[in-house]
Design a protein around this motif. Structure first.
Motif, short mmCIF file in Angstrom:
data_model
loop_
_atom_site.label_atom_id
_atom_site.label_comp_id
_atom_site.label_asym_id
_atom_site.label_seq_id
_atom_site.Cartn_x
_atom_site.Cartn_y
_atom_site.Cartn_z
N ASN A 16 7.56 0.33 -12.03
CA ASN A 16 5.98 0.42 -11.78
C ASN A 16 5.62 0.28 -10.50
N LYS A 17 3.78 0.19 -10.71
CA LYS A 17 3.42 -0.65 -9.51
C LYS A 17 3.05 -1.41 -10.56
N LEU A 18 2.74 -1.22 -11.43
CA LEU A 18 2.22 -3.32 -11.97
C LEU A 18 3.43 -4.04 -10.94
N ASN A 19 4.36 -3.45 -11.92
CA ASN A 19 5.24 -5.08 -11.04
C ASN A 19 5.66 -4.70 -9.63
N ILE A 20 5.05 -4.22 -8.87
CA ILE A 20 5.63 -4.82 -7.46
C ILE A 20 4.41 -5.71 -7.23
N VAL A 21 3.15 -5.70 -7.75
CA VAL A 21 2.05 -6.81 -8.10
C VAL A 21 3.15 -8.06 -8.59
N ILE A 22 3.79 -8.07 -9.65
CA ILE A 22 4.36 -9.23 -10.34
C ILE A 22 5.59 -9.69 -9.26
N THR A 55 -5.14 1.86 -15.09
CA THR A 55 -4.13 1.21 -16.14
C THR A 55 -2.97 2.74 -16.35
N ASP A 56 -3.41 3.76 -16.49
CA ASP A 56 -1.98 4.55 -16.58
C ASP A 56 -1.46 4.78 -14.72
N GLU A 57 -2.37 4.74 -14.07
CA GLU A 57 -1.35 4.67 -12.86
C GLU A 57 -0.71 3.47 -12.72
N TRP A 58 -1.42 2.26 -12.84
CA TRP A 58 -0.24 1.06 -12.82
C TRP A 58 0.87 1.52 -13.20
N PHE A 59 0.66 1.67 -14.44
CA PHE A 59 2.63 2.30 -15.24
C PHE A 59 3.15 3.68 -14.81
N SER A 60 2.23 3.57 -13.41
CA SER A 60 3.11 5.38 -13.30
C SER A 60 4.10 4.71 -12.06
N LEU A 97 1.18 -1.44 0.10
CA LEU A 97 -0.16 0.12 0.27
C LEU A 97 1.02 1.27 0.27
N ARG A 98 1.99 0.70 1.17
CA ARG A 98 2.83 2.57 0.84
C ARG A 98 3.62 2.20 -0.43
N LEU A 99 4.30 1.11 -0.88
CA LEU A 99 5.14 1.50 -1.90
C LEU A 99 4.41 2.03 -3.19
N MET A 100 2.57 2.19 -3.24
CA MET A 100 1.90 1.91 -4.32
C MET A 100 1.51 3.36 -4.58
N ASN A 101 1.67 3.93 -3.07
CA ASN A 101 0.90 5.24 -2.33
C ASN A 101 -0.38 4.68 -3.03
N MET A 102 -0.96 4.07 -2.21
CA MET A 102 -2.55 3.38 -2.35
C MET A 102 -2.76 3.61 -0.79
N GLY A 103 -2.14 3.99 -0.03
CA GLY A 103 -2.88 4.24 1.72
C GLY A 103 -1.15 3.69 2.21
N GLU A 104 -1.99 3.57 3.45
CA GLU A 104 -1.39 3.61 5.00
C GLU A 104 -1.63 2.49 4.92
N LYS A 105 -0.16 1.29 5.86
CA LYS A 105 -0.12 -0.39 6.26
C LYS A 105 -1.55 0.55 7.01
N MET A 106 -2.20 -1.49 6.76
CA MET A 106 -2.52 -1.97 8.07
C MET A 106 -3.02 -2.29 9.08
N PHE A 107 -1.50 -2.28 9.26
CA PHE A 107 -1.25 -3.93 10.40
C PHE A 107 0.13 -3.26 10.49
N PRO A 108 0.77 -1.90 11.10
CA PRO A 108 2.37 -1.79 10.84
C PRO A 108 2.67 -2.43 12.26
N GLU A 109 1.97 -3.03 13.50
CA GLU A 109 2.91 -3.74 14.06
C GLU A 109 3.36 -5.09 13.83
N LEU A 110 2.81 -6.12 12.19
CA LEU A 110 3.42 -6.81 12.26
C LEU A 110 4.23 -6.95 11.36
#
Length: 159
Positions: free
Chosen positions: A136-142, A114-119, A60-73
């Motif tokens: 890019n963000k899609l590469n993170i998912v890969i 799609t454009d966001e995935w390639f940012s 989430l943080r790496l793709m700039n899509m939000g904060e961690k849900m469970f930072p304690e982990l």
């Protein structure tokens, strides 16, 4: 659908299929089985589950899509090896975190264009990204899909 849209769909479909596959195996494992080591002296199933949640949380943080849900982990499941931290969530708590996180990621991924995935992702500078647009963000998912599949293969050994 453009070729680029099709490529994104293929990657996200593989991510979702890999999550479904892990969920199938996770459902078949009892809480007691997840306390077992994958092999003698290796990680326990509970550690691998917590590790996957912590790694996916960082997406989430790496793709700039939000904060961690469970930072304690982070500390017990990324920074430390298994069995070093004695106070970790129960298997039931981790299962609930896993389900909640996957629901949230699926909702975010579904509305990402799609454009966001390639940012660029947050671990690459604008200058580096101009030279290496594949970071890019899609590469993170890969890469996280491969990581997920690797640990799914380990968890299968607990059956």
């Amino acid at each position: 659908m453009t070729t680029t849209d099709l490529c994104v769909k293929m990657v996200i479909d593989r991510w979702n299929g890999s999550i479904d596959n892990l969920n199938k195996h996770l459902t078949a494992l009892s809480d007691e089985q997840l306390q077992n080591e994958i092999a003698p002296g290796k990680n326990r199933g509970i550690y691998l589950l917590g590790h996957l949640i912590a790694v996916h949380d960082d997406m989430l943080r790496l793709m700039n899509m939000g904060e961690k849900m469970f930072p304690e982990l982070y500390e017990p499941f990324i920074k430390q090896p298994d069995k070093v931290v004695t106070q970790i969530p129960s298997v039931a708590e981790l299962r609930a975190m896993w389900a909640k996180q996957n629901d949230m990621l699926q909702a975010i991924f579904a509305k990402t264009t799609t454009d966001e995935w390639f940012s660029k992702h947050t671990a690459v500078s604008a200058e580096e990204f101009s030279k290496e647009p594949h970071r890019n963000k899609l590469n993170i998912v890969i890469t996280r899909t491969s990581h997920l599949q690797y640990h799914t293969g380990q968890l299968v050994l607990l059956n």
